[in-house]
Design a protein around this motif. Structure first.
Motif, PDB file in Angstrom:
ATOM      1  N   GLU A 197       1.490  -5.537   3.993  1.00 50.04           N
ATOM      2  CA  GLU A 197       0.435  -6.506   4.301  1.00 50.04           C
ATOM      3  C   GLU A 197      -0.542  -6.654   3.140  1.00 50.04           C
ATOM      4  O   GLU A 197      -0.969  -7.761   2.820  1.00 50.04           O
ATOM      5  CB  GLU A 197      -0.329  -6.079   5.567  1.00 50.04           C
ATOM      6  CG  GLU A 197       0.442  -6.288   6.844  1.00 50.04           C
ATOM      7  CD  GLU A 197      -0.286  -5.721   8.056  1.00 50.04           C
ATOM      8  OE1 GLU A 197      -1.484  -5.379   7.952  1.00 50.04           O
ATOM      9  OE2 GLU A 197       0.359  -5.603   9.119  1.00 50.04           O
TER      10      GLU A 197
ATOM     11  N   ALA B  76       4.705   2.438  10.020  1.00 46.79           N
ATOM     12  CA  ALA B  76       3.380   1.808  10.136  1.00 46.79           C
ATOM     13  C   ALA B  76       2.689   1.754   8.783  1.00 46.79           C
ATOM     14  O   ALA B  76       2.061   0.742   8.432  1.00 46.79           O
ATOM     15  CB  ALA B  76       2.523   2.587  11.135  1.00 46.79           C
TER      16      ALA B  76
ATOM     17  N   ARG C  96       4.372  -0.932   6.677  1.00 50.16           N
ATOM     18  CA  ARG C  96       3.912  -2.258   7.102  1.00 50.16           C
ATOM     19  C   ARG C  96       2.516  -2.553   6.544  1.00 50.16           C
ATOM     20  O   ARG C  96       2.239  -3.643   6.070  1.00 50.16           O
ATOM     21  CB  ARG C  96       3.909  -2.375   8.626  1.00 50.16           C
ATOM     22  CG  ARG C  96       5.222  -2.840   9.213  1.00 50.16           C
ATOM     23  CD  ARG C  96       5.073  -3.247  10.682  1.00 50.16           C
ATOM     24  NE  ARG C  96       4.461  -2.217  11.519  1.00 50.16           N
ATOM     25  CZ  ARG C  96       5.112  -1.173  12.034  1.00 50.16           C
ATOM     26  NH1 ARG C  96       6.390  -1.020  11.785  1.00 50.16           N
ATOM     27  NH2 ARG C  96       4.483  -0.292  12.791  1.00 50.16           N
ATOM     28  N   ARG C  97       1.643  -1.556   6.581  1.00 49.90           N
ATOM     29  CA  ARG C  97       0.284  -1.730   6.080  1.00 49.90           C
ATOM     30  C   ARG C  97       0.297  -2.016   4.575  1.00 49.90           C
ATOM     31  O   ARG C  97      -0.407  -2.910   4.097  1.00 49.90           O
ATOM     32  CB  ARG C  97      -0.547  -0.495   6.382  1.00 49.90           C
ATOM     33  CG  ARG C  97      -2.033  -0.713   6.166  1.00 49.90           C
ATOM     34  CD  ARG C  97      -2.826   0.478   6.569  1.00 49.90           C
ATOM     35  NE  ARG C  97      -2.569   1.514   5.574  1.00 49.90           N
ATOM     36  CZ  ARG C  97      -2.945   2.774   5.672  1.00 49.90           C
ATOM     37  NH1 ARG C  97      -3.581   3.178   6.728  1.00 49.90           N
ATOM     38  NH2 ARG C  97      -2.689   3.632   4.726  1.00 49.90           N
TER      39      ARG C  97
ATOM     40  N   THR D 233       5.534   6.517   6.950  1.00 54.40           N
ATOM     41  CA  THR D 233       5.966   6.084   8.268  1.00 54.40           C
ATOM     42  C   THR D 233       6.144   4.567   8.248  1.00 54.40           C
ATOM     43  O   THR D 233       5.589   3.889   7.378  1.00 54.40           O
ATOM     44  CB  THR D 233       4.910   6.449   9.331  1.00 54.40           C
ATOM     45  OG1 THR D 233       3.717   5.718   9.048  1.00 54.40           O
ATOM     46  CG2 THR D 233       4.618   7.945   9.343  1.00 54.40           C
TER      47      THR D 233
END
Length: 162
Positions: A39, A32, A35-36, A30
Motif C-alpha cells: 500500500e 498483513a 499488504r501494508r 506476515t
C-alpha cells in the motif's frame, strides 16, 4: 565448474540486532505486513511517476543541447547515464519493468562515450520516446508482443550504433 550457492542462516545475535521487537519489522513478514508495504508503494506511485516525468524532461533538454553543442556531448552523456539509472531503479519499484529495461539500454548506450553522431543522438531520442510511451500509457510489467519487439529493436540499435 561453478560451485552451488550455499545459504547460511543468520547468527542469533545478529538476528536480535536486526529485529527490533518493539518498533521494527520482524524478519518473517506476515501477509498483513506485506499488504501494508505494498500500500505504501502504491500510494507513492504517483510521486514516482511525477519524478520520472521530470527526469525525462531533463533527458529531452540534454539531448537538445547535445544536438546544438558538440562540446557538450561528454557532459551530456554522463548526465543521461545518471538520469537513466534513477529511472531504471524507480521503474522497477512501481512495477513498470519496461521503464527499467529501456533506461538500462539507454544507460548502456551512453556510458563512457565522449562524442555522438547525429544518428546516435537519434537513438537516444528513440529511447526517451519509448520511456514516455511506457509512462503515458502506464504499461506495467514487461508489456505485450509489441513492447517486446520495441525492446528488441532498441537492443539492435544500441548494438549497431555503439
Amino acid at each position: 565448474m561453478a560451485r552451488r550457492a550455499q545459504i547460511i542462516p543468520p547468527r542469533q545475535d545478529l538476528k536480535r540486532k536486526a529485529v527490533n521487537a518493539t518498533r521494527g519489522l520482524d524478519l518473517n513478514l506476515t501477509p498483513a505486513v506485506v499488504r501494508r508495504l505494498e500500500e505504501v508503494v502504491h500510494k507513492s506511485k504517483d510521486k514516482f511517476t511525477v519524478d520520472i516525468g521530470r527526469r525525462m524532461r531533463i533527458l529531452r533538454e540534454i539531448v537538445g543541447r547535445m544536438r546544438d553543442e558538440p562540446d557538450y556531448h561528454e557532459e551530456g552523456a554522463k548526465m543521461i547515464w545518471q538520469e537513466s539509472l534513477q529511472i531504471k531503479g524507480a521503474g522497477g519499484t512501481i512495477g513498470f519493468q519496461l521503464l527499467t529495461t529501456f533506461a538500462k539500454l539507454l544507460g548502456d548506450f551512453v556510458r563512457d562515450k565522449h562524442g555522438f553522431t547525429s544518428k546516435q543522438i537519434s537513438v537516444i531520442d528513440l529511447h526517451i520516446d519509448a520511456l514516455y510511451v511506457v509512462l503515458a500509457d502506464r504499461i506495467e510489467g514487461k508489456g505485450g508482443i509489441l513492447e517486446e519487439q520495441v525492446v528488441i529493436a532498441l537492443q539492435e540499435a544500441v548494438e549497431h550504433f555503439s
